[in-house]
Design a protein around this motif. Structure first.
Motif, PDB file in Angstrom:
ATOM      1  N   THR A 287       8.880  -2.360 -17.660  1.00  0.00           N
ATOM      2  CA  THR A 287       8.312  -3.702 -17.987  1.00  0.00           C
ATOM      3  C   THR A 287       6.999  -3.741 -17.084  1.00  0.00           C
ATOM      4  OG1 THR A 287      10.570  -4.534 -18.154  1.00  0.00           O
ATOM      5  CG2 THR A 287       8.668  -6.170 -17.668  1.00  0.00           C
ATOM      6  N   LYS A 288       6.086  -4.370 -17.652  1.00  0.00           N
ATOM      7  CA  LYS A 288       4.615  -4.551 -16.989  1.00  0.00           C
ATOM      8  C   LYS A 288       4.710  -5.988 -16.316  1.00  0.00           C
ATOM      9  CE  LYS A 288       2.049  -1.365 -19.936  1.00  0.00           C
ATOM     10  NZ  LYS A 288       0.982  -0.885 -20.687  1.00  0.00           N
ATOM     11  N   LEU A 289       4.143  -5.871 -15.096  1.00  0.00           N
ATOM     12  CA  LEU A 289       3.903  -7.345 -14.451  1.00  0.00           C
ATOM     13  C   LEU A 289       2.446  -7.361 -13.910  1.00  0.00           C
ATOM     14  CD1 LEU A 289       6.959  -6.561 -13.813  1.00  0.00           C
ATOM     15  CD2 LEU A 289       6.969  -8.604 -12.592  1.00  0.00           C
ATOM     16  N   SER A 290       1.646  -8.373 -14.218  1.00  0.00           N
ATOM     17  CA  SER A 290       0.417  -8.438 -13.803  1.00  0.00           C
ATOM     18  C   SER A 290       0.102  -9.622 -12.925  1.00  0.00           C
ATOM     19  CB  SER A 290      -0.717  -8.634 -15.203  1.00  0.00           C
ATOM     20  OG  SER A 290      -0.601  -7.350 -16.024  1.00  0.00           O
ATOM     21  N   PHE A 291      -0.247  -9.233 -11.832  1.00  0.00           N
ATOM     22  CA  PHE A 291      -0.458 -10.296 -10.703  1.00  0.00           C
ATOM     23  C   PHE A 291      -2.182 -10.584 -10.868  1.00  0.00           C
ATOM     24  CE2 PHE A 291       3.188  -8.113  -9.618  1.00  0.00           C
ATOM     25  CZ  PHE A 291       4.093  -9.369  -9.434  1.00  0.00           C
ATOM     26  N   ILE A 292      -2.405 -11.679 -11.259  1.00  0.00           N
ATOM     27  CA  ILE A 292      -4.014 -11.972 -11.359  1.00  0.00           C
ATOM     28  C   ILE A 292      -4.530 -12.381 -10.070  1.00  0.00           C
ATOM     29  CG2 ILE A 292      -5.665 -13.407 -12.441  1.00  0.00           C
ATOM     30  CD1 ILE A 292      -4.070 -11.598 -14.471  1.00  0.00           C
ATOM     31  N   LYS A 293      -5.547 -11.890  -9.569  1.00  0.00           N
ATOM     32  CA  LYS A 293      -6.221 -12.225  -8.269  1.00  0.00           C
ATOM     33  C   LYS A 293      -7.627 -13.444  -8.538  1.00  0.00           C
ATOM     34  CE  LYS A 293      -5.474  -7.773  -5.741  1.00  0.00           C
ATOM     35  NZ  LYS A 293      -6.292  -6.721  -5.167  1.00  0.00           N
ATOM     36  N   ASN A 294      -8.074 -13.045  -9.701  1.00  0.00           N
ATOM     37  CA  ASN A 294      -9.058 -13.959 -10.027  1.00  0.00           C
ATOM     38  C   ASN A 294      -9.293 -14.267 -11.730  1.00  0.00           C
ATOM     39  OD1 ASN A 294     -11.182 -11.861 -11.076  1.00  0.00           O
ATOM     40  ND2 ASN A 294     -11.293 -11.259  -9.127  1.00  0.00           N
TER      41      ASN A 294
ATOM     42  N   LYS B 126      -0.668  -0.330  -9.278  1.00  0.00           N
ATOM     43  CA  LYS B 126      -2.199  -0.140  -9.564  1.00  0.00           C
ATOM     44  C   LYS B 126      -2.877  -1.466  -9.136  1.00  0.00           C
ATOM     45  CE  LYS B 126      -1.293   3.809 -12.470  1.00  0.00           C
ATOM     46  NZ  LYS B 126      -1.965   4.389 -13.681  1.00  0.00           N
ATOM     47  N   CYS B 127      -3.839  -1.476  -8.197  1.00  0.00           N
ATOM     48  CA  CYS B 127      -4.482  -2.788  -7.968  1.00  0.00           C
ATOM     49  C   CYS B 127      -6.073  -2.484  -7.950  1.00  0.00           C
ATOM     50  CB  CYS B 127      -4.121  -3.161  -6.555  1.00  0.00           C
ATOM     51  SG  CYS B 127      -2.432  -3.907  -6.372  1.00  0.00           S
ATOM     52  N   ASP B 128      -6.864  -3.494  -8.567  1.00  0.00           N
ATOM     53  CA  ASP B 128      -8.164  -3.440  -8.311  1.00  0.00           C
ATOM     54  C   ASP B 128      -8.584  -4.823  -7.861  1.00  0.00           C
ATOM     55  OD1 ASP B 128      -7.988  -5.062 -10.705  1.00  0.00           O
ATOM     56  OD2 ASP B 128      -8.292  -3.392 -11.846  1.00  0.00           O
ATOM     57  N   ALA B 129     -10.000  -5.036  -8.015  1.00  0.00           N
ATOM     58  CA  ALA B 129     -10.544  -6.314  -7.594  1.00  0.00           C
ATOM     59  C   ALA B 129     -10.087  -7.588  -8.348  1.00  0.00           C
ATOM     60  CB  ALA B 129     -12.136  -6.151  -7.586  1.00  0.00           C
ATOM     61  N   GLU B 130      -9.745  -7.151  -9.579  1.00  0.00           N
ATOM     62  CA  GLU B 130      -9.146  -8.253 -10.508  1.00  0.00           C
ATOM     63  C   GLU B 130      -7.754  -8.547 -10.491  1.00  0.00           C
ATOM     64  OE1 GLU B 130     -10.780  -7.325 -14.466  1.00  0.00           O
ATOM     65  OE2 GLU B 130     -12.734  -8.113 -14.030  1.00  0.00           O
ATOM     66  N   ALA B 131      -6.866  -7.591 -10.534  1.00  0.00           N
ATOM     67  CA  ALA B 131      -5.655  -7.790 -10.519  1.00  0.00           C
ATOM     68  C   ALA B 131      -4.783  -6.579 -10.271  1.00  0.00           C
ATOM     69  CB  ALA B 131      -4.884  -8.004 -12.105  1.00  0.00           C
TER      70      ALA B 131
ATOM     71  N   GLU C 212       0.701  -1.218  -0.110  1.00  0.00           N
ATOM     72  CA  GLU C 212      -0.259  -0.166   0.005  1.00  0.00           C
ATOM     73  C   GLU C 212       0.770   1.286  -0.088  1.00  0.00           C
ATOM     74  OE1 GLU C 212      -2.306  -3.251   1.211  1.00  0.00           O
ATOM     75  OE2 GLU C 212      -0.415  -2.552   2.027  1.00  0.00           O
ATOM     76  N   GLU C 213       2.090   1.224   0.430  1.00  0.00           N
ATOM     77  CA  GLU C 213       2.846   2.434   0.411  1.00  0.00           C
ATOM     78  C   GLU C 213       3.621   2.592  -0.692  1.00  0.00           C
ATOM     79  OE1 GLU C 213       5.618   2.398   3.712  1.00  0.00           O
ATOM     80  OE2 GLU C 213       4.037   1.829   5.342  1.00  0.00           O
ATOM     81  N   LEU C 214       3.700   1.892  -1.923  1.00  0.00           N
ATOM     82  CA  LEU C 214       4.097   1.886  -3.026  1.00  0.00           C
ATOM     83  C   LEU C 214       3.352   3.242  -3.894  1.00  0.00           C
ATOM     84  CD1 LEU C 214       4.987  -1.784  -4.798  1.00  0.00           C
ATOM     85  CD2 LEU C 214       6.511   0.141  -4.456  1.00  0.00           C
TER      86      LEU C 214
END
Length: 705
Positions: A622-629, A609-614, A601-603
């Motif tokens: 470079t873009k990294l996407s961390f999948i939540k659902n 950038k986070c939302d309900a999905e990722a 949260e301190e980043l």
């Protein structure tokens, strides 16, 4: 021709290189990604030694009659070196095959287990137990290990070594590294035949006390008897002392330092005094010296004995036996084994009227340990112990040719100067290994050691010896209290030095190949006698330049088991959950030489950038996407960059899209198989991904998950 002349002059030092060649073979064995065949290794071993035998017994006469023999001499030593390397390789292969023991395949529990207590160690808080002769319902589905190591947060003084106990515990296989290239506890446990580790829920219950027959049987087993003696010393010290003073006294008397608090360990380490906690050559040497002096002094008080018997040799033999029992009592750590071998050789030389200390003595100790326990080569204890001793012996051989001041004041000044030199030489010799294993180097350690080492020699170790003499009679109380006060002073020194600003140098992990490179340079400097020795400074200089200019620090770390993700930016490690898997997070912080740990949260939103999905991370363009659902795949698969789904399986079409774009996608099964992943990012290049599995390979100790 010049090279041949130098080689001829240095032939006398060739035997000192024997442990280096043996160690090279062992190092080659542990660097392989697969388990080599013992039979094939033996064939190569026999073949090389057959060639060496032929060079010594069949070819010399032919060579002498047909040439000057220079090529023969060089070839002979090259084949000896290769044969010694094969000896190390075979000893490591044989040891791994012989020591093999079952290990549990997965985490299991809570469940009830029974076993015999073979060792009890202090731990902060509570105790650690080693159990063998195991039984339990869980072993219907799991392999039954030879030894299980369990942690309890409770301290129970009624538990004795040799008892059969029942515990409710959660067990799992010994852990693989927490970071690619990091410390492999699974390998360490394999060579101790520990096949399961875990923690105890509730109290340890006694199932069966020892009968008189079993007690006699255990008395004949020295290991069990010594383990219970060690445990009884811990209980006796606990009656007189508490907190840090108690734990330090226990450390010096039994070699068990697990009871020390984390804060105390850090202060002692930051002050450069961690070597005092590792019962090693310093303690063993002091114990031998004190015993030799006291025994010889007492015998000299009786003229009839002093005039008719060789009291110097009697004192030397007695000191060897006492040091052997001391080695058993402190649970024979590797550094102490090395020290005991050197002491035994040195004191035997006194008995035989020979030179007591030389590099040859160090070589004998190294060869014995490497052939007997090849796995010691990759331990921090062995590396730091031998590097310090080799450097000190080489320094003393050089320093002994200097003119020493004969006046009283000059002798005192020379003693202080020599203490500073020794501390500096040992610190420089062990610095690469400290940086490799612990990633921080105390800068003011020499200040603390100027006080702590003489204090240990003249106060602590004599008090330790007095405690040993009084413990069997139950009269140790006053000596333990005085020893506790002495350790309070030592702790004060550590705290003062540890809190000096900018007192440590942090360095992130670097390749083991660089450690081997600088080690070779240091050995070259110590073993050669002629001017060629200074060529060893070249690898040392290259190493210093490398660690100051090249950083292999990863940008992102992923632990699939605990679902922990870390992002390293500047001097801070940002975690997706600071409460999850704190042990792994601590290892990451240490290996990356970072100062702070903070939540995601301190980043800044420029990074994350986070939302309900990722959660979408941008680093080094470079873009990294961390999948939540799973609903995020339709959008994230077309964004480019690196796709990471730690909880789901990535659809086949999404994998195909990622490959077409020249990017990578990591899903649940790929992450679990590879273990912890480290990701290094660089502008204009694909992410460099390394996994624990790539470093550990397919070896016998990499079992379970």
């Amino acid at each position: 021709m010049r090279l041949l002349e130098i080689f001829t002059k240095e032939q006398g030092t060739f035997a000192n290189w024997f442990p280096v060649f043996i160690g090279a073979g062992i190092g080659l064995y542990f660097s392989l990604p697969f388990e080599p065949s013992l039979q094939q290794s033996l064939i190569i071993f026999c073949g090389l030694w057959s060639v060496v035998a032929g060079l010594f017994y069949f070819f010399p006469a032919f060579i002498r009659h047909n040439s000057r023999g220079s090529a023969y001499t060089m070839g002979k030593y090259l084949f000896i070196a290769a044969a010694l390397a094969s000896t190390g390789f075979v000893s490591a292969t044989y040891r791994t095959d012989r020591i093999a023991a079952p290990a549990v395949e997965r985490e299991f529990g809570p469940s009830y287990f029974e076993g015999r207590v073979v060792q009890i160690e202090p731990s902060s808080p509570g105790q650690r137990y080693l159990l063998d002769n195991l039984s339990g319902k869980a072993f219907k589905w799991l392999s039954t290990p030879h030894i299980m190591r369990l942690k309890s947060n409770l301290q129970q003084e009624n538990i004795r070594v040799g008892m059969r106990v029942r515990v409710l515990a959660v067990i799992q296989p010994p852990a693989r590294p927490s970071i690619p290239g990091g410390f492999n506890y699974a390998r360490h446990a394999y060579y101790q035949q520990i096949g399961a580790v875990g923690y105890i829920l509730g109290r340890v219950k006694i199932v069966e006390e020892l009968s008189s027959r079993e007690k006699q049987y255990d008395f004949n087993h020295i290991g069990m008897t010594v383990a219970e003696t060690r445990n009884s010393i811990v209980r006796k010290v606990g009656k007189h002392l508490e907190r840090d003073e108690k734990d330090l006294v226990v450390t010096f008397l039994t070699g068990q330092k697990g009871g020390l608090s984390k804060r105390t360990k850090e202060e002692i380490r930051d002050a450069g005094l961690a070597h005092l906690l590792a019962i090693s050559g310093l303690h063993m040497g002091l114990m031998a010296g004190i015993l030799f002096f006291v025994i010889r002094f007492v015998l000299a008080l009786f003229p009839s004995v002093a005039l008719n018997f060789p009291i110097k040799k009697i004192a030397a033999i007695s000191a060897i036996f006492f040091c052997f029992f001391y080695l058993l009592l402190i649970n024979h750590p590797l550094s102490a084994q090395r020290a005991f071998i050197m002491i035994a050789v040195s004191l035997s030389a006194v008995v035989l009227d020979r030179k007591a200390l030389s590099i040859r003595t160090v070589s004998v100790a190294a060869v014995f340990l490497l052939v007997t326990y090849p796995e010691v080569l990759i331990s921090a204890s062995f590396q730091m112990s031998f590097s310090a001793v080799l450097a000190l012996v080489a320094f003393f051989e050089w320093y002994s040719h200097k003119n020493v001041e004969q006046h009283l004041f000059g002798k005192m000044l020379n003693g202080i100067k020599l203490t500073c030199y020794c501390s500096l030489v040992a610190s420089i010799a062990t610095a690469p290994f400290v940086l490799y294993h612990f990633h921080n180097l105390p800068l003011y350690g020499i200040l603390a050691n100027l006080v702590a080492v003489p204090f240990t020699a003249f106060v602590l170790m004599p008090l330790v010896l007095i405690c040993y003499l009084l413990l069997p009679f139950g009269m140790e109380g006053w000596a333990v209290l005085v020893l506790g006060q002495a350790f309070e002073f030592l702790l004060w020194i550590a705290r003062v030095v540890a809190h000096i600003p900018h007192g440590e140098w942090r360095l992130s992990a670097f390749p083991v190949s660089m450690l081997a490179f600088v080690t070779f340079g240091g050995i070259w400097l110590c073993l050669f006698k002629t001017k060629i020795r200074w060529a060893g400074s070249i690898p040392v200089a290259i190493f210093v330049i490398y660690i100051n200019t090249i950083s292999g620090k990863p940008d992102v770390l992923i632990d699939p088991k605990s679902q922990l993700v870390g992002v390293a930016i500047n001097d801070t490690l940002y975690l997706n959950n600071t409460r999850r898997s704190r042990f792994v997070a601590r290892i990451w912080k240490q290996d990356l030489a970072l100062e702070n740990v903070s939540p995601w949260e301190e980043l800044s939103r420029d990074y994350l950038k986070c939302d309900a999905e990722a959660c979408r991370l941008t680093l080094q363009e470079t873009k990294l996407s961390f999948i939540k659902n799973g609903t995020a795949f339709s959008e994230e698969c077309n964004q480019g960059g690196l796709l990471i789904a730690a909880r789901q399986k990535i659809p086949r079409w999404c994998h195909q899209n990622s490959q077409d774009d020249g990017n990578r996608a990591l899903d649940y099964w790929g992450l679990r198989k590879g273990g912890v992943h480290s990701i290094s990012l660089k502008q204009g290049a694909l992410p460099n991904i390394q996994t624990v599995s790539e470093f550990t390979g397919n070896r016998p100790w990499n079992r379970g998950d």
